[in-house]
Design a protein around this motif. Structure first.
Motif, short mmCIF file in Angstrom:
data_model
loop_
_atom_site.label_atom_id
_atom_site.label_comp_id
_atom_site.label_asym_id
_atom_site.label_seq_id
_atom_site.Cartn_x
_atom_site.Cartn_y
_atom_site.Cartn_z
N ARG A 12 0.86 -1.17 0.15
CA ARG A 12 -0.11 0.16 0.08
C ARG A 12 0.99 1.23 -0.06
N ASN A 13 1.88 1.26 0.50
CA ASN A 13 2.85 2.48 0.63
C ASN A 13 3.48 2.80 -0.78
N LEU A 14 3.68 1.57 -1.41
CA LEU A 14 3.94 1.76 -2.91
C LEU A 14 3.03 2.49 -3.69
N TRP A 15 1.72 2.02 -3.25
CA TRP A 15 0.58 2.91 -4.19
C TRP A 15 0.57 4.32 -3.68
N GLN A 16 0.49 4.49 -2.29
CA GLN A 16 0.19 5.70 -1.97
C GLN A 16 1.25 6.82 -2.32
N GLU A 17 2.53 6.48 -2.11
CA GLU A 17 3.47 7.32 -2.20
C GLU A 17 4.14 7.42 -3.69
N ARG A 18 3.79 6.38 -4.31
CA ARG A 18 4.61 6.09 -5.68
C ARG A 18 3.81 6.10 -6.93
N ARG A 19 2.54 5.71 -6.60
CA ARG A 19 1.43 5.05 -7.57
C ARG A 19 1.94 3.81 -8.23
N ILE A 20 2.77 2.80 -7.60
CA ILE A 20 3.19 1.69 -8.05
C ILE A 20 2.30 0.64 -7.52
N ALA A 21 1.79 -0.26 -8.51
CA ALA A 21 0.84 -1.13 -8.01
C ALA A 21 1.43 -2.71 -8.38
N VAL A 22 2.01 -3.50 -7.23
CA VAL A 22 2.97 -4.81 -7.49
C VAL A 22 2.04 -5.77 -6.72
N GLU A 23 2.66 -6.94 -6.91
CA GLU A 23 2.07 -8.13 -6.24
C GLU A 23 2.20 -8.05 -4.83
N HIS A 24 1.53 -8.84 -3.92
CA HIS A 24 2.30 -8.97 -2.50
C HIS A 24 3.43 -9.64 -2.55
N GLY A 25 3.85 -10.29 -3.53
CA GLY A 25 5.26 -11.20 -3.38
C GLY A 25 6.33 -10.06 -3.77
N ALA A 26 6.05 -9.14 -4.58
CA ALA A 26 6.78 -8.23 -4.94
C ALA A 26 7.06 -7.33 -3.73
N ALA A 27 5.99 -6.82 -3.05
CA ALA A 27 6.19 -5.95 -1.84
C ALA A 27 6.72 -6.79 -0.65
N THR A 28 7.09 -7.93 -0.59
CA THR A 28 7.54 -8.48 0.32
C THR A 28 9.24 -8.18 0.73
N ALA A 29 9.91 -8.01 -0.42
CA ALA A 29 11.33 -7.46 -0.27
C ALA A 29 11.29 -5.99 0.60
#
Length: 312
Positions: free
Chosen positions: A260-277
């Motif tokens: 959610r941080n990636l989306w709210q701060e950068r408008r990047i939508a990734v999979e949960h797997g990608a957000a894990t790192a």
């Protein structure tokens, strides 16, 4: 079974011009935290690299049969295999568990693959794909447990190093370990430390490191569709033993927060797997408590997701 930097180098020569070079973005004002935007890759994930290397090697060696290729996947490896097979003009039959996200099934169909849903676990799909290969003579690929696939994935690290030559640490999510094995092998060549991140309830590599051998684990995570391998590959365990690797576990709530941080701060939508790192990099993990001046790159490895839950 061993993976070497020479394998990654050979893969880089094959895939150059056939995959999208990775873009990197500075994530803070100091230039110490970077993001590798591999979710922009063909088919939406790093898996395209391994699929191209695998199929080109077999094509060059005369071992790519007209009946085509088959693979079992949680989604992303199947997408990459189907896309690369279409480019080589051969059929692809992809076996998925019935729990695979609809968005991945639809994209597979758009690539011309024959999709077969079997069971509710990756292991069920894998058994079905092996049986299909035995019955038809199709070339059996694997989502992560193959040196050609892992070497192809490792080309990502080669490109990251070209863009950030003074990088100290790379942070990568781990499922079965193909990306990890390739990245860790290349990273060690460049003197870069690797941090392997898994959901706390999808910990195949962490469990293997602890046990000293690959073992089966229970899979129950919000990121299981892409990181839900029941066991890590021997290649991944060998890389974890051989190189300067830290193994980190993160909670599902931290993964969701990072996504959610990636989306709210950068408008990047990734999979949960990608957000894990990224969850590990944003948290207080001891392995990622950076010293001043340390340059860290987090790999965002996949974007095959339904972004509707990010609205707002």
């Amino acid at each position: 079974m061993e993976l070497t930097h020479s394998d990654v180098k050979a893969a880089a020569e094959r895939v150059t011009g056939r995959v999208r070079p990775v873009a990197v973005a500075q994530a803070d004002s100091t230039g110490e935290l970077w993001l590798a935007l591999e979710f922009l890759q063909h088919t939406g994930s790093f898996k395209a690299r391994g699929a191209v290397n695998f199929l080109l090697t077999h094509q060059d060696g005369g071992t790519l049969p007209p009946v085509g290729v088959t693979i079992a996947s949680g989604g992303n490896a199947g997408l990459a295999c189907a896309w690369a097979a279409r480019d080589q003009g051969v059929p692809a039959t992809v076996f998925l568990p019935t729990t695979a996200p609809r968005v991945k099934i639809d994209r597979l169909t758009s690539y011309g693959a024959e999709v077969r849903l079997v069971g509710n676990r990756y292991a069920d799909a894998l058994a079905a794909s092996r049986e299909f290969a035995d019955d038809t003579g199709a070339l059996l690929s694997h989502a992560y447990d193959n040196p050609l696939v892992a070497a192809g994935a490792g080309t990502l690290m080669t490109e990251i190093h070209e863009r950030i030559p003074d990088l100290d640490t790379v942070v990568v999510a781990v499922g079965g370990g193909g990306l990890f094995a390739g990245v860790a092998t290349a990273a060690d060549h460049y003197g870069v430390r690797t941090v392997a991140v898994e959901p706390i309830h999808c910990r195949a590599l962490h469990a293997a490191i602890t046990a000293g051998r690959v073992v089966d684990v229970e899979v129950d995570s919000i990121a299981a569709d892409s990181l839900g391998a029941r066991r890590a590959s021997e290649l991944a365990l060998a890389a974890a033993r051989q190189y300067d690797v830290a193994s980190v576990l993160v909670e599902d709530r931290a993964i969701s927060a990072a996504r959610r941080n990636l989306w709210q701060e950068r408008r990047i939508a990734v999979e949960h797997g990608a957000a894990t790192a990224l969850a590990a990099a944003l948290g207080a993990e001891p392995a990622l408590r950076r010293v001043p001046g340390e340059r860290v790159c987090v790999v965002l490895c996949g974007a095959n997701t339904d972004p509707s839950d990010l609205a707002g």
